[in-house]
Design a protein around this motif. Sequence first.
Motif, short mmCIF file in Angstrom:
data_model
loop_
_atom_site.label_atom_id
_atom_site.label_comp_id
_atom_site.label_asym_id
_atom_site.label_seq_id
_atom_site.Cartn_x
_atom_site.Cartn_y
_atom_site.Cartn_z
N ALA A 1 0.84 -1.18 0.00
CA ALA A 1 0.00 0.00 0.00
C ALA A 1 0.88 1.25 0.00
O ALA A 1 1.95 1.25 0.59
N ASP A 2 0.40 2.27 -0.62
CA ASP A 2 1.13 3.53 -0.69
C ASP A 2 0.85 4.35 0.58
O ASP A 2 -0.26 4.82 0.79
N LEU A 3 1.85 4.51 1.40
CA LEU A 3 1.70 5.26 2.65
C LEU A 3 2.21 6.69 2.55
O LEU A 3 2.14 7.44 3.52
N SER A 4 2.72 7.08 1.39
CA SER A 4 3.35 8.40 1.26
C SER A 4 2.45 9.57 1.64
O SER A 4 2.96 10.57 2.15
N PRO A 5 1.15 9.50 1.46
CA PRO A 5 0.33 10.63 1.92
C PRO A 5 0.30 10.77 3.46
O PRO A 5 -0.02 11.81 3.99
N TYR A 6 0.67 9.70 4.16
CA TYR A 6 0.52 9.68 5.62
C TYR A 6 1.84 9.68 6.38
O TYR A 6 1.90 10.15 7.51
N ALA A 7 2.90 9.12 5.76
CA ALA A 7 4.16 9.00 6.49
C ALA A 7 5.30 8.76 5.52
O ALA A 7 5.10 8.33 4.38
N THR A 8 6.50 9.03 5.99
CA THR A 8 7.69 8.70 5.23
C THR A 8 8.11 7.30 5.67
O THR A 8 8.26 7.04 6.87
N THR A 9 8.27 6.40 4.72
CA THR A 9 8.62 5.02 5.06
C THR A 9 9.91 4.60 4.38
O THR A 9 10.28 5.15 3.34
#
Length: 111
Positions: A1-9
């Motif tokens: 899943a793309d988490l970039s809108p919510y956090a830097t991973t």
Amino acid sequence: ADLSPYATTTLQTDRAILTLIADVDRSSEVLATVFRVFTAQDIKVLMMSQGASKVNISFVLRNDQIDDAILNLHYCFFEDRCVVEPYSELESEVVNGDDSKTKKKKLIVTK
């Protein structure tokens, strides 16, 4: 899943999860012994998680250290061949200034 809108991973590879199931009443002494074994064997804990019930204790370790971690903990908890002296809890009552009593626990090294 793309988490970039919510956090830097960041994806880290070559990691392993080691989970211990401990008696809730002995989780503090289990953790004390685990970290002493890991320190003695130069096993680096990258992350630790303990469930709210204190029964599940999980460690993220480097993949190349997982076998040493499992073997050394097995020796310690099941074969009486620990690389460190195990801890146990000693419970004592302390009398407070107002004559009330408080139970205190401390970890001691046993032989």
